[in-house]
Design a protein around this motif. Structure first.
Motif, PDB file in Angstrom:
ATOM      1  N   ARG A   1       0.836  -1.211   0.000  1.00  7.43           N
ATOM      2  CA  ARG A   1       0.000   0.000   0.000  1.00  7.43           C
ATOM      3  C   ARG A   1       0.871   1.262   0.000  1.00  7.43           C
ATOM      4  NH1 ARG A   1      -5.284  -0.311   1.626  1.00  7.43           N
ATOM      5  NH2 ARG A   1      -5.991  -2.447   1.824  1.00  7.43           N
ATOM      6  N   ALA A   2       1.898   1.248   0.849  1.00  2.39           N
ATOM      7  CA  ALA A   2       2.790   2.420   0.903  1.00  2.39           C
ATOM      8  C   ALA A   2       3.478   2.613  -0.449  1.00  2.39           C
ATOM      9  CB  ALA A   2       3.817   2.229   2.008  1.00  2.39           C
ATOM     10  N   ALA A   3       3.870   1.487  -1.064  1.00  2.00           N
ATOM     11  CA  ALA A   3       4.553   1.565  -2.362  1.00  2.00           C
ATOM     12  C   ALA A   3       3.603   2.135  -3.418  1.00  2.00           C
ATOM     13  CB  ALA A   3       5.040   0.184  -2.780  1.00  2.00           C
ATOM     14  N   LEU A   4       2.344   1.685  -3.383  1.00  2.00           N
ATOM     15  CA  LEU A   4       1.380   2.183  -4.375  1.00  2.00           C
ATOM     16  C   LEU A   4       1.239   3.695  -4.243  1.00  2.00           C
ATOM     17  CD1 LEU A   4      -1.350  -0.603  -4.111  1.00  2.00           C
ATOM     18  CD2 LEU A   4       0.119  -0.110  -6.082  1.00  2.00           C
ATOM     19  N   LYS A   5       1.177   4.147  -3.010  1.00  2.73           N
ATOM     20  CA  LYS A   5       1.028   5.582  -2.768  1.00  2.73           C
ATOM     21  C   LYS A   5       2.246   6.323  -3.344  1.00  2.73           C
ATOM     22  CE  LYS A   5      -0.857   8.624   0.540  1.00  2.73           C
ATOM     23  NZ  LYS A   5      -0.103   9.518   1.391  1.00  2.73           N
ATOM     24  N   GLN A   6       3.418   5.793  -3.043  1.00  2.00           N
ATOM     25  CA  GLN A   6       4.636   6.451  -3.510  1.00  2.00           C
ATOM     26  C   GLN A   6       4.753   6.419  -5.035  1.00  2.00           C
ATOM     27  OE1 GLN A   6       8.232   5.498  -1.291  1.00  2.00           O
ATOM     28  NE2 GLN A   6       9.444   5.629  -3.141  1.00  2.00           N
ATOM     29  N   PHE A   7       4.512   5.250  -5.614  1.00  3.25           N
ATOM     30  CA  PHE A   7       4.729   5.103  -7.058  1.00  3.25           C
ATOM     31  C   PHE A   7       3.643   5.812  -7.875  1.00  3.25           C
ATOM     32  CE2 PHE A   7       6.913   0.793  -6.000  1.00  3.25           C
ATOM     33  CZ  PHE A   7       8.049   1.473  -5.597  1.00  3.25           C
ATOM     34  N   LEU A   8       2.409   5.881  -7.335  1.00  5.62           N
ATOM     35  CA  LEU A   8       1.343   6.559  -8.077  1.00  5.62           C
ATOM     36  C   LEU A   8       1.521   8.078  -8.049  1.00  5.62           C
ATOM     37  CD1 LEU A   8      -1.712   4.359  -7.115  1.00  5.62           C
ATOM     38  CD2 LEU A   8      -0.966   4.859  -9.452  1.00  5.62           C
ATOM     39  N   GLY A   9       2.172   8.570  -7.028  1.00  5.01           N
ATOM     40  CA  GLY A   9       2.431  10.015  -6.938  1.00  5.01           C
ATOM     41  C   GLY A   9       1.154  10.811  -7.149  1.00  5.01           C
ATOM     42  N   PRO A  10       1.187  11.770  -8.096  1.00  3.30           N
ATOM     43  CA  PRO A  10       0.007  12.626  -8.301  1.00  3.30           C
ATOM     44  C   PRO A  10      -1.213  11.858  -8.834  1.00  3.30           C
ATOM     45  CG  PRO A  10       1.732  13.085  -9.931  1.00  3.30           C
ATOM     46  CD  PRO A  10       2.328  12.160  -8.925  1.00  3.30           C
TER      47      PRO A  10
END
Ligand code: ATP
Ligand code: MG
Length: 390
Positions: free
Chosen positions: A269-278
């Protein structure tokens, strides 16, 4: 084979001195000559003595640069290069200290923060007769952040990161790889830095199928010595995907063994947040489903897939819903029956997809979806099991 290879060893040494001298790499000349003194001490003591005399007459320019405690006068010379391939043996990274931290498990993060703290407070440690952690080995599957973390550590410590690609060292002419390795290590020892010996298993791997066992043994010896003697001003890191191939003698010499795990649901979940960015907002409604479907993948696989989604959305070639549907369909193939049912229930609960579509995506019948949706609340945190786990 080239001309250098045909010469005898003395000629090779002479050629090497001349090359270094012409390149005005005075420090390298000194280091190399010091090695020659050791080398010729038994076979040609007179020569060794003569060389030693030259060395002593010419004092190094600035104190004892190898053990210098003050940071981070950047090295003035370019990193060494293998003569034959001209591949740069050391890749250099100089990142800013505010670089984003990698996603790490709590244990690992604590260990690494302590390592940074030890270096910041090395004087305090010294008062208790202690030195900071000098070496660590990073183990973990591909794409879980070993190299990334080395970059982050170096950035935090405000020193350059040198990455020594052992595959490049190995592929350079056998018989010269020991020299290449030493040249690279000597260079890295000269000023405070983090040195990463990447893919350290390359040596072990080659050992089984290589003809020149002697040369490989020498390489292992060089590394063993270096790990033992590494100055506390530098940090020596090694990384491997194959801990089982690492020589036990090497293994126990590292001060810290850092294990990089495959991401769990909360790291995904944290990775998705980081990689999705804007684009996080746009994909926000799919997060539970993505977190479920990405289970078992490495950070770098997740990142690659997310980048693909973002590019498609940016170009307008596909909608977010189309992308997710197609992706989940592919992932469902890797799940066992219970995994597919869990996925179907999750899709039924979290999306407006029709049961018909969900059945199409997951291969689970509509009856079953209805039955399970009614029976148990779907649990997004449950790990999907793969066929291969059975
Ligand atoms: N822990 C992490 N946090 C954030 N991003 C990550 C993490 N791990 C991997 N990534 C992403 O994946 C890319 C590749 O990771 P990295 O090169 O660090 O993997 P590695 O563990 O060194 O793999 P290999 O064993 O193949 O060398 C990184 O540049 C980053 O974009
Ligand atoms: Mg790596």
């Amino acid at each position: 084979m080239n001309r250098l290879g045909e010469m005898n060893e003395t000629h090779t040494d002479l050629a090497q001195v001349i090359r270094l001298a012409l390149a005005e790499q005075t420090e390298d000349v000194r280091l190399f000559v010091a090695r020659l003194v050791r080398k010729y001490r038994t076979t040609d003591p007179e020569l060794a003595e003569q060389l030693d005399l030259y060395l002593r007459n010419k004092a190094p320019r600035s104190g004892a640069p190898l053990r210098r405690a003050t940071p981070p006068a950047l090295p003035t010379q370019a990193p060494p290069v293998d003569d034959e391939s001209r591949l740069s043996l050391l890749k250099v990274f100089k990142d800013s200290p505010d670089r984003e931290a990698p996603l790490l498990s709590r244990d690992l993060e604590e260990n690494l923060l302590q390592l940074i703290e030890e270096r910041r407070q090395s004087k305090r440690l010294a008062e208790s007769g202690l030195t900071p952690t000098r070496s660590a080995i990073f183990i973990g599957k591909p794409g879980v952040g070993k190299t990334l973390t080395a970059r982050w550590l170096a950035a935090k410590l405000e020193v350059p990161l040198y990455v020594l690609d052992l595959t490049a060292v190995m592929s350079s002419l056998l018989g010269r790889s020991g020299n290449n390795l030493r040249a690279a290590l000597d260079f890295a020892k000269r000023s405070p830095c983090v040195l990463l010996l990447d893919e350290i298993d390359a040596i072990a791997k080659r050992r089984s199928d290589d003809t020149d066992i002697g040369e490989l043994k020498r390489l292992v010896t060089v590394i063993l010595q270096e790990v033992d003697e590494w100055p506390a001003t530098g940090l020596l890191l090694a990384a491997t995907n194959h801990p089982e191939l690492i020589d036990p003698a090497l293994w126990r010499r590292f001060d810290l063994i850092a294990e990089f795990k495959m991401p769990d649901i909360s790291s995904i979940r944290a990775a998705l947040k980081q990689f999705l960015g804007p684009d996080f907002g746009l994909f926000g409604r799919w997060i539970d489903i993505l977190a479920f479907a990405f289970n078992g993948e490495s950070f770098s696989d997740i990142e690659r897939e997310i980048q693909r989604f973002r590019r498609a959305v940016a170009l307008g070639t596909a909608s977010d819903a189309d992308l997710i549907e197609e992706f989940v369909k592919t992932r469902a193939l890797a799940l066992d029956r219970q995994g597919r049912i869990d996925l179907a229930v999750l899709l039924a609960k979290q999306t407006r997809l029709s049961q018909h579509t969900i059945s199409d995506i997951t291969g689970v019948s509509r009856d079953t979806i209805r039955k399970y949706s009614a029976e148990q609340p779907p649990n997004a945190k449950k790990s999907p099991r793969r066929k291969s786990d059975q």
